[in-house]
Enzyme design. Structure first.
Site, PDB file in Angstrom:
ATOM      1  N   HIS A 118       0.829  -1.209   0.000  1.00  0.00           N
ATOM      2  CA  HIS A 118       0.000   0.000   0.000  1.00  0.00           C
ATOM      3  C   HIS A 118       0.869   1.267   0.000  1.00  0.00           C
ATOM      4  O   HIS A 118       0.500   2.288  -0.577  1.00  0.00           O
ATOM      5  CB  HIS A 118      -0.965   0.005   1.185  1.00  0.00           C
ATOM      6  CG  HIS A 118      -1.833  -1.218   1.230  1.00  0.00           C
ATOM      7  ND1 HIS A 118      -2.440  -1.666   2.379  1.00  0.00           N
ATOM      8  CD2 HIS A 118      -2.173  -2.110   0.254  1.00  0.00           C
ATOM      9  CE1 HIS A 118      -3.117  -2.780   2.108  1.00  0.00           C
ATOM     10  NE2 HIS A 118      -2.965  -3.070   0.827  1.00  0.00           N
TER      11      HIS A 118
ATOM     12  N   HIS B 114      -9.475  -1.782  -4.502  1.00  0.00           N
ATOM     13  CA  HIS B 114      -8.331  -2.151  -3.655  1.00  0.00           C
ATOM     14  C   HIS B 114      -7.409  -3.129  -4.380  1.00  0.00           C
ATOM     15  O   HIS B 114      -6.184  -3.084  -4.207  1.00  0.00           O
ATOM     16  CB  HIS B 114      -8.762  -2.733  -2.304  1.00  0.00           C
ATOM     17  CG  HIS B 114      -7.577  -2.966  -1.426  1.00  0.00           C
ATOM     18  ND1 HIS B 114      -6.970  -1.954  -0.707  1.00  0.00           N
ATOM     19  CD2 HIS B 114      -6.812  -4.071  -1.229  1.00  0.00           C
ATOM     20  CE1 HIS B 114      -5.897  -2.430  -0.102  1.00  0.00           C
ATOM     21  NE2 HIS B 114      -5.769  -3.720  -0.395  1.00  0.00           N
TER      22      HIS B 114
ATOM     23  N   ASP C 269      -3.432  -2.724  -4.919  1.00  0.00           N
ATOM     24  CA  ASP C 269      -2.416  -3.766  -4.676  1.00  0.00           C
ATOM     25  C   ASP C 269      -1.560  -4.004  -5.923  1.00  0.00           C
ATOM     26  O   ASP C 269      -0.328  -4.103  -5.839  1.00  0.00           O
ATOM     27  CB  ASP C 269      -3.091  -5.098  -4.301  1.00  0.00           C
ATOM     28  CG  ASP C 269      -3.528  -5.152  -2.839  1.00  0.00           C
ATOM     29  OD1 ASP C 269      -3.031  -4.357  -2.021  1.00  0.00           O
ATOM     30  OD2 ASP C 269      -4.371  -6.024  -2.524  1.00  0.00           O
TER      31      ASP C 269
ATOM     32  N   HIS D 251      -0.976 -10.933  -5.027  1.00  0.00           N
ATOM     33  CA  HIS D 251       0.441 -10.562  -4.923  1.00  0.00           C
ATOM     34  C   HIS D 251       1.350 -11.565  -5.623  1.00  0.00           C
ATOM     35  O   HIS D 251       2.325 -11.191  -6.268  1.00  0.00           O
ATOM     36  CB  HIS D 251       0.840 -10.433  -3.457  1.00  0.00           C
ATOM     37  CG  HIS D 251       0.046  -9.406  -2.724  1.00  0.00           C
ATOM     38  ND1 HIS D 251      -0.036  -8.093  -3.141  1.00  0.00           N
ATOM     39  CD2 HIS D 251      -0.737  -9.496  -1.620  1.00  0.00           C
ATOM     40  CE1 HIS D 251      -0.818  -7.423  -2.306  1.00  0.00           C
ATOM     41  NE2 HIS D 251      -1.261  -8.239  -1.383  1.00  0.00           N
TER      42      HIS D 251
HETATM   43 ZN   LIG Z   1      -3.943  -4.634  -0.168  1.00  0.00          ZN
END
Ligand SMILES: [Zn+2]
Length: 286
Positions: free
Chosen positions: A78, A237, A241, A264
């Site tokens: 973030h 969001h 990311d 991720h």
């Molecule tokens: Zn996040």
């Protein structure tokens, strides 16, 4: 010429770690041209510096973590998104714990603090990664793609088989070369399922997670009293990311990212595959 940027002056941020629940101090310092984003663990007897580049990504479970030997700096995404979104090229970040504080679960506090400290242009051209050909990675039904585009476009689609997610938009496209990152993306908070908290805590994780930093979802509703900040906050969001994870390329991109259920781990695979494939990108100045 678009120039490189750093901070006008140093700034400090104090928050808690979403996993340890402990208080953490973060200090962001201006850095010289071509230094990039560099983290430093200052709580160790011998401080350890870790540049925020993909070679140093050591773990992508639940968050993106940089590692060097047995030293770790987790939950960088973030803060990396804030730096990518504000086009900060060079900054030196001291942190006195093994994770970056979670703040409100979004990039909003980082953005506000950076804007308050000021952003300074540096007298050298900014370098960006121009995507020249389509490149794709996938894992089961998840995909992440980069393609040529004259801008910085992010498209993301989530697909949760859960009643709450059926009430809100699951896809969003935004060109950050035109739209305001601060207004449109930076405030989108992380989200989590109440039923997973006990499991995470049994693994020594999520001790700092609360309604202050997470949109909490139970079997059929959002628990946070104030609800969502954007109707499409969940999927925004995921863009936040991805923006943070892609900044581990070391540069902003000129191109388009499309993620379907990516996270991720897959974002990291895309970054590594791109850098390893010479003819699909080039480093240019604007
Ligand atoms: Zn996040």
């Amino acid at each position: 010429m678009v120039k490189q940027q750093t901070l006008s002056k140093k700034l400090q941020i104090i928050g808690i770690g979403v996993h340890t629940g402990e208080k953490i101090k973060l200090t962001l310092h201006p850095a010289a041209i071509d230094q990039g984003i560099v983290f430093c663990r200052t709580d160790l007897a011998n401080p350890v510096m870790i540049p925020a580049i993909t070679e140093n990504v050591g773990d992508t479970t639940l968050s993106t973590a940089l590692t060097k030997d047995d030293v770790r700096i987790s939950t960088i995404e973030h803060l990396m998104a804030a730096l990518a979104g504000l086009r900060i090229d060079n900054v030196y970040i001291e942190v006195d714990a093994q994770e970056i504080p979670i703040m409100d679960g979004s990039s909003a506090v980082f953005v506000a603090k950076i804007l308050a400290a000021g952003i300074e242009e540096q007298n050298t051209a900014k370098k960006v990664i121009k995507i020249k050909k389509k490149i794709e990675v996938s894992e089961n039904d998840k995909t992440a793609v980069l393609e040529p585009f004259d801008g910085m476009k992010f498209t993301f689609t989530i697909d949760y088989d859960h009643p709450v997610f059926h009430k809100y938009p699951n896809t969003v496209t935004i060109d950050l070369a035109k739209a305001s990152f601060s207004e449109e993306i930076s405030k989108a908070r992380t989200f989590g399922f109440v039923k997973e908290v006990d499991y995470l805590r049994s693994k020594n994780l999520a001790f700092g997670a609360s309604l202050e930093n997470t949109i909490a979802i139970d079997n059929n509703k959002i628990i946070n009293e104030d609800g969502l900040r954007y109707q499409d906050e969940f999927v925004k969001h995921k863009i936040l990311d991805a923006l943070g994870d892609l900044y581990l390329l070391g540069h902003n991109i000129v191109g388009s990212f499309t993620g379907y259920k990516s996270g991720h781990s897959l974002n990291d695979k895309l970054v590594k595959k791109l850098l390893a494939t010479q003819d699909v990108w080039e480093l240019i100045t604007l």
